[in-house]
Design a protein around this motif. Structure first.
Motif, PDB file in Angstrom:
ATOM      1  N   UNK A  52       6.051   4.783  -2.711  1.00  0.00           N
ATOM      2  CA  UNK A  52       5.769   6.150  -2.284  1.00  0.00           C
ATOM      3  C   UNK A  52       4.578   6.770  -3.022  1.00  0.00           C
ATOM      4  N   UNK A  53       3.883   5.976  -3.807  1.00  0.00           N
ATOM      5  CA  UNK A  53       2.818   6.490  -4.675  1.00  0.00           C
ATOM      6  C   UNK A  53       1.442   6.347  -4.024  1.00  0.00           C
ATOM      7  N   UNK A  54       0.426   6.909  -4.671  1.00  0.00           N
ATOM      8  CA  UNK A  54      -0.928   6.917  -4.117  1.00  0.00           C
ATOM      9  C   UNK A  54      -1.708   5.634  -4.375  1.00  0.00           C
ATOM     10  N   UNK A  55      -1.225   4.795  -5.290  1.00  0.00           N
ATOM     11  CA  UNK A  55      -1.958   3.573  -5.604  1.00  0.00           C
ATOM     12  C   UNK A  55      -1.202   2.348  -5.081  1.00  0.00           C
ATOM     13  N   UNK A 105       0.851  -1.180   0.000  1.00  0.00           N
ATOM     14  CA  UNK A 105       0.000   0.000   0.000  1.00  0.00           C
ATOM     15  C   UNK A 105       0.895   1.240   0.000  1.00  0.00           C
ATOM     16  N   UNK A 106       0.342   2.415  -0.293  1.00  0.00           N
ATOM     17  CA  UNK A 106       1.154   3.635  -0.269  1.00  0.00           C
ATOM     18  C   UNK A 106       1.916   3.769   1.053  1.00  0.00           C
ATOM     19  N   UNK A 107       3.214   4.048   0.960  1.00  0.00           N
ATOM     20  CA  UNK A 107       4.063   4.237   2.129  1.00  0.00           C
ATOM     21  C   UNK A 107       4.723   2.974   2.649  1.00  0.00           C
ATOM     22  N   UNK A 108       4.372   1.802   2.101  1.00  0.00           N
ATOM     23  CA  UNK A 108       4.943   0.552   2.595  1.00  0.00           C
ATOM     24  C   UNK A 108       6.183   0.145   1.798  1.00  0.00           C
ATOM     25  N   UNK A 109       7.051  -0.648   2.448  1.00  0.00           N
ATOM     26  CA  UNK A 109       8.238  -1.192   1.789  1.00  0.00           C
ATOM     27  C   UNK A 109       8.093  -2.708   1.728  1.00  0.00           C
TER      28      UNK A 109
END
Length: 136
Positions: free
Chosen positions: A102-105, A43-47
């Motif tokens: 780092x994206x919204x999708x 999800x957005x923000x995850x690594x």
């Protein structure tokens, strides 16, 4: 297994709660011994890795983006991997990497590592936060 094939559906099993994102480790489920096969949703923000910016001394890896896009951080560069892209990382320090979203999708990818016993040890070079602070 029946008649020489298997079907495995992700929604029939649990994910690894101890790993970032949602991850399914398929090699054990499919009785694959030659490599580690994982499917992950970021999800957005995850690594992808709990080991942040890292390398495996004795294992090569690749990721294949099946939906969305992610950012790939490597030793002296960074780039966006989009749907349909495949990225391979060498074993050892030249293959140091971090995959994150780092994206919204949502990003969905497949990750393969070989040989499977080369997964450990994992050498963490920097944390996710340290690397991004340095590169932003």
């Amino acid at each position: 297994m029946s008649d020489g094939w298997q079907r495995y559906q992700l929604d029939e099993s649990e994910t690894r709660d101890d790993k970032p994102g949602r991850r399914w480790e398929l090699s054990p489920k499919l009785d694959i011994d030659a490599f580690n096969l994982n499917v992950a949703i970021l999800e957005p923000g995850e690594r992808l890795s709990q080991n942040h910016f890292h390398y495996h001394e004795n294992q090569e890896e690749l990721i294949h983006v099946t939906a969305g896009r992610c950012r790939v951080e490597v030793v002296d560069d960074r780039f966006v991997a989009e749907q349909g892209d495949t990225v391979q990382f060498d074993a050892g320090e030249p293959g140091t990497h971090l995959v994150h979203n780092p994206f919204d999708e949502t990003c969905r990818l497949m990750a393969i590592g070989w040989p499977p016993e080369g997964r450990y040890p994992v050498e963490q070079v920097q944390t996710f936060e340290e690397l991004l602070a340095e590169r932003e």
